[in-house]
Scaffold this motif. Structure first.
Motif, mmCIF file in Angstrom:
data_model
loop_
_atom_site.group_PDB
_atom_site.id
_atom_site.type_symbol
_atom_site.label_atom_id
_atom_site.label_comp_id
_atom_site.label_asym_id
_atom_site.label_seq_id
_atom_site.Cartn_x
_atom_site.Cartn_y
_atom_site.Cartn_z
ATOM 1 N N ASP A 11 38.670 40.996 37.937
ATOM 2 C CA ASP A 11 40.017 40.640 38.403
ATOM 3 C C ASP A 11 39.977 40.317 39.897
ATOM 4 O O ASP A 11 40.630 39.374 40.355
ATOM 5 C CB ASP A 11 41.000 41.791 38.153
ATOM 6 C CG ASP A 11 41.343 41.955 36.681
ATOM 7 O OD1 ASP A 11 41.069 41.022 35.883
ATOM 8 O OD2 ASP A 11 41.890 43.019 36.325
ATOM 9 N N GLU A 46 38.106 36.873 40.511
ATOM 10 C CA GLU A 46 38.920 35.729 40.121
ATOM 11 C C GLU A 46 40.104 35.541 41.067
ATOM 12 O O GLU A 46 40.430 34.413 41.454
ATOM 13 C CB GLU A 46 39.410 35.898 38.680
ATOM 14 C CG GLU A 46 40.061 34.649 38.120
ATOM 15 C CD GLU A 46 40.185 34.694 36.616
ATOM 16 O OE1 GLU A 46 39.980 33.650 35.964
ATOM 17 O OE2 GLU A 46 40.500 35.784 36.076
ATOM 18 N N LYS A 47 40.726 36.646 41.476
ATOM 19 C CA LYS A 47 41.841 36.571 42.405
ATOM 20 C C LYS A 47 41.398 35.963 43.729
ATOM 21 O O LYS A 47 42.075 35.078 44.296
ATOM 22 C CB LYS A 47 42.418 37.971 42.633
ATOM 23 C CG LYS A 47 43.527 38.049 43.695
ATOM 24 C CD LYS A 47 44.797 37.364 43.267
ATOM 25 C CE LYS A 47 45.912 37.596 44.257
ATOM 26 N NZ LYS A 47 47.152 36.863 43.894
ATOM 27 N N GLN A 48 40.267 36.401 44.246
ATOM 28 C CA GLN A 48 39.793 35.893 45.523
ATOM 29 C C GLN A 48 39.374 34.419 45.440
ATOM 30 O O GLN A 48 39.584 33.650 46.380
ATOM 31 C CB GLN A 48 38.635 36.743 46.045
ATOM 32 C CG GLN A 48 39.070 38.112 46.551
ATOM 33 C CD GLN A 48 37.990 38.787 47.371
ATOM 34 O OE1 GLN A 48 37.070 39.377 46.833
ATOM 35 N NE2 GLN A 48 38.097 38.691 48.679
ATOM 36 N N ASP A 103 40.665 32.184 43.581
ATOM 37 C CA ASP A 103 41.835 31.323 43.397
ATOM 38 C C ASP A 103 42.860 31.441 44.523
ATOM 39 O O ASP A 103 43.853 30.716 44.529
ATOM 40 C CB ASP A 103 42.504 31.635 42.057
ATOM 41 C CG ASP A 103 41.624 31.260 40.871
ATOM 42 O OD1 ASP A 103 40.681 30.460 41.072
ATOM 43 O OD2 ASP A 103 41.861 31.770 39.758
ATOM 44 N N ASP A 104 42.624 32.361 45.455
ATOM 45 C CA ASP A 104 43.561 32.566 46.560
ATOM 46 C C ASP A 104 42.976 31.937 47.826
ATOM 47 O O ASP A 104 41.980 32.439 48.364
ATOM 48 C CB ASP A 104 43.797 34.067 46.764
ATOM 49 C CG ASP A 104 44.760 34.358 47.917
ATOM 50 O OD1 ASP A 104 45.274 33.401 48.532
ATOM 51 O OD2 ASP A 104 44.981 35.553 48.202
ATOM 52 N N PRO A 105 43.571 30.855 48.336
ATOM 53 C CA PRO A 105 43.022 30.218 49.538
ATOM 54 C C PRO A 105 43.102 31.100 50.777
ATOM 55 O O PRO A 105 42.487 30.791 51.796
ATOM 56 C CB PRO A 105 43.885 28.963 49.690
ATOM 57 C CG PRO A 105 45.154 29.259 48.947
ATOM 58 C CD PRO A 105 44.762 30.154 47.811
ATOM 59 N N GLY A 106 43.827 32.203 50.691
ATOM 60 C CA GLY A 106 43.906 33.129 51.820
ATOM 61 C C GLY A 106 42.962 34.306 51.720
ATOM 62 O O GLY A 106 42.988 35.193 52.575
ATOM 63 N N SER A 107 42.112 34.338 50.695
ATOM 64 C CA SER A 107 41.250 35.505 50.480
ATOM 65 C C SER A 107 40.093 35.571 51.470
ATOM 66 O O SER A 107 39.524 36.642 51.703
ATOM 67 C CB SER A 107 40.686 35.495 49.062
ATOM 68 O OG SER A 107 39.714 34.455 48.918
ATOM 69 N N ARG A 132 34.712 26.845 37.552
ATOM 70 C CA ARG A 132 34.836 26.488 38.961
ATOM 71 C C ARG A 132 33.602 25.801 39.522
ATOM 72 O O ARG A 132 33.490 25.595 40.729
ATOM 73 C CB ARG A 132 35.161 27.763 39.770
ATOM 74 C CG ARG A 132 36.546 28.326 39.449
ATOM 75 C CD ARG A 132 36.676 29.769 39.855
ATOM 76 N NE ARG A 132 38.008 30.278 39.553
ATOM 77 C CZ ARG A 132 38.399 30.681 38.333
ATOM 78 N NH1 ARG A 132 37.536 30.641 37.304
ATOM 79 N NH2 ARG A 132 39.632 31.128 38.143
#
Length: 428
Positions: A190, A193-195, A197-201, A238
């Motif tokens: 989780d 995948e979150k990182q 898809d997050d351009p701010g990660s 990806r």
């Protein structure tokens, strides 16, 4: 000429002349002289049952006669020993056997790259080609990973003991929690995948993800089938290359030739070493999906990437053990026996909260309640004639890595020594 003889416990010359970097001799302080199958014999003639198998190099046992005969015959006919990356009959025969017995039955279209003879060198090559193929630099690696101790491989290795020896920064790697790192109820992917898809990660799109299906040095941590399948889906969607490090967990160790086979996935890159030669001779290779093989001639080279003696024994190993399913089935059966017996040991000591984990003949019994216990049991076992090592971030796991050819009687005899050693340590 001196007539002085020394005993197996005389390690003076090693203490006097060998670097302080030596490790295993400190755990197993004797001079080994010969070996066969799962038995080591020291210079005094004392026998030891081997549950170590050269840290996974000797999956087919010591001095397997099938390999010894083939190697002697090859030497006696003056077969090529050193070939760089030139074509030789020994290399051709190995490639053909690998195609026939490993790649084609599994529907794999990978090309073979022969690297320098260590597993670390195959990891270095895998990281380099992944970065070339994608034009990106970041690689995702996991907690408790072990991929080798050369600089690139060390960068994706987790253990601080090894990393502290680098002397320089180890860059371009993002560390993620391995399956189970945050508990059984948390899917650690989780976070990945979150990182992604997050351009701010702050996590740039990686060139690759490198992972072991079963972490050996990290403590016999097994990635769930579903976790590996999700990791493959995340990377594939990806355009991230997936590297499976099969250096210790591969070549039949988990009951399949590749440990990733249990998940039914197809990696882009696979690193293989340790037991691939069968005989213990140094050999290492990288499997590459055709689209990933972007090397220009000579971009990753090495003087000893053409170990023809290793090609000879590796071919014989494939022909002898992988022509049908019988060998893998036998490994699985012995693995089930080993797991059952380790769970019984755990049940016999409920106050220690032992955890049994692993797959096939790559098993461990962990004790977080007393992280010194595994080391003390290993020492007591050696005194009783059993060679067995530890693993894990705190060396808290007693690690079972016997030859895949070990007999059931030998397996039970070793387990009896473990029981006796554990009882002795607890009574001390």
């Amino acid at each position: 000429m001196s007539s002085v003889t020394t005993s197996a416990t005389d390690l003076d010359v090693f203490d006097r002349r060998e670097s302080e970097v030596r490790g295993y001799v400190r755990a197993f302080p004797t001079v080994f002289d010969r070996a066969t199958g799962s038995t080591l014999v020291d210079a005094d003639g004392r026998e030891y049952l081997d549950f170590f198998a050269g840290a996974g190099v000797l999956n087919y046992g010591h001095n397997n006669p099938a390999f010894t005969r083939a190697l002697i015959e090859y030497l006696e006919r003056d077969g090529i020993i050193h070939g760089l990356d030139m074509a030789t009959s020994a290399k051709r025969a190995f490639i053909e056997a690998f195609e026939r017995f490993i790649l084609e039955p599994r529907g794999l279209d990978h090309k073979l790259q022969f690297t320098g003879p260590t597993g670390a060198n195959s990891v270095e090559a895998a990281l380099k080609v992944a970065r070339q193929a994608t034009g990106r630099s970041t690689v995702v690696a996991f907690t408790n990973a072990f991929h080798g101790l050369s600089m690139g491989a060390l960068a994706v290795t987790g253990n601080s003991h090894y990393r502290s020896a680098a002397g320089v920064g180890l860059d371009d790697v993002a560390r993620m929690p391995y399956d189970g790192y945050l508990g059984a109820d948390v899917d650690t992917l989780d976070l990945l995948e979150k990182q992604l898809d997050d351009p701010g990660s702050g996590l740039d799109l990686p060139a690759a993800v490198i992972v072991e299906a079963v972490q050996g040095e990290g403590g016999i941590n097994v990635a769930r089938v579903e976790w590996l399948q999700r990791l493959r889906a995340i990377t594939e969607a990806r355009g991230i290359l997936l590297i499976l490090d099969e250096i210790q967990a591969g070549v039949g160790r988990t009951g399949r030739f590749f440990a990733f086979e249990h998940a039914g996935i197809v990696p882009d890159i696979v690193t293989v070493s340790k037991s691939i030669s069968g005989s213990g001779l140094p050999m290492s290779l990288v499997l590459l999906r055709p689209g990933v093989d972007v090397w220009k001639p000579g971009q990753h080279t090495g003087t000893f990437r053409g170990n023809n003696l290793a090609f000879v024994s590796a071919r014989v190993a494939l022909e002898t053990y992988w022509a049908d399913a019988a060998f893998a089935e036998a490994v699985t059966a012995k693995g089930e026996l080993l797991r059952t017996e380790l769970e019984r040991i755990a049940d016999e000591h409920p106050d220690l909260d032992f955890v049994v984990r692993g797959r096939g003949l790559m098993m461990g019994i962990a004790c977080d309640a007393d992280r010194t216990l595994a080391g003390r049991v290993s020492k007591a076992a050696f005194e009783r004639g059993l060679v067995i090592e530890t693993s894990g971030a705190h060396d808290e796991v007693l690690k079972f890595l016997p030859a895949l050819t070990i007999t059931e009687d030998e397996l039970r005899r070793g387990l009896a020594i473990v029981r006796e050693s554990l009882a002795a340590v607890r009574a001390a």
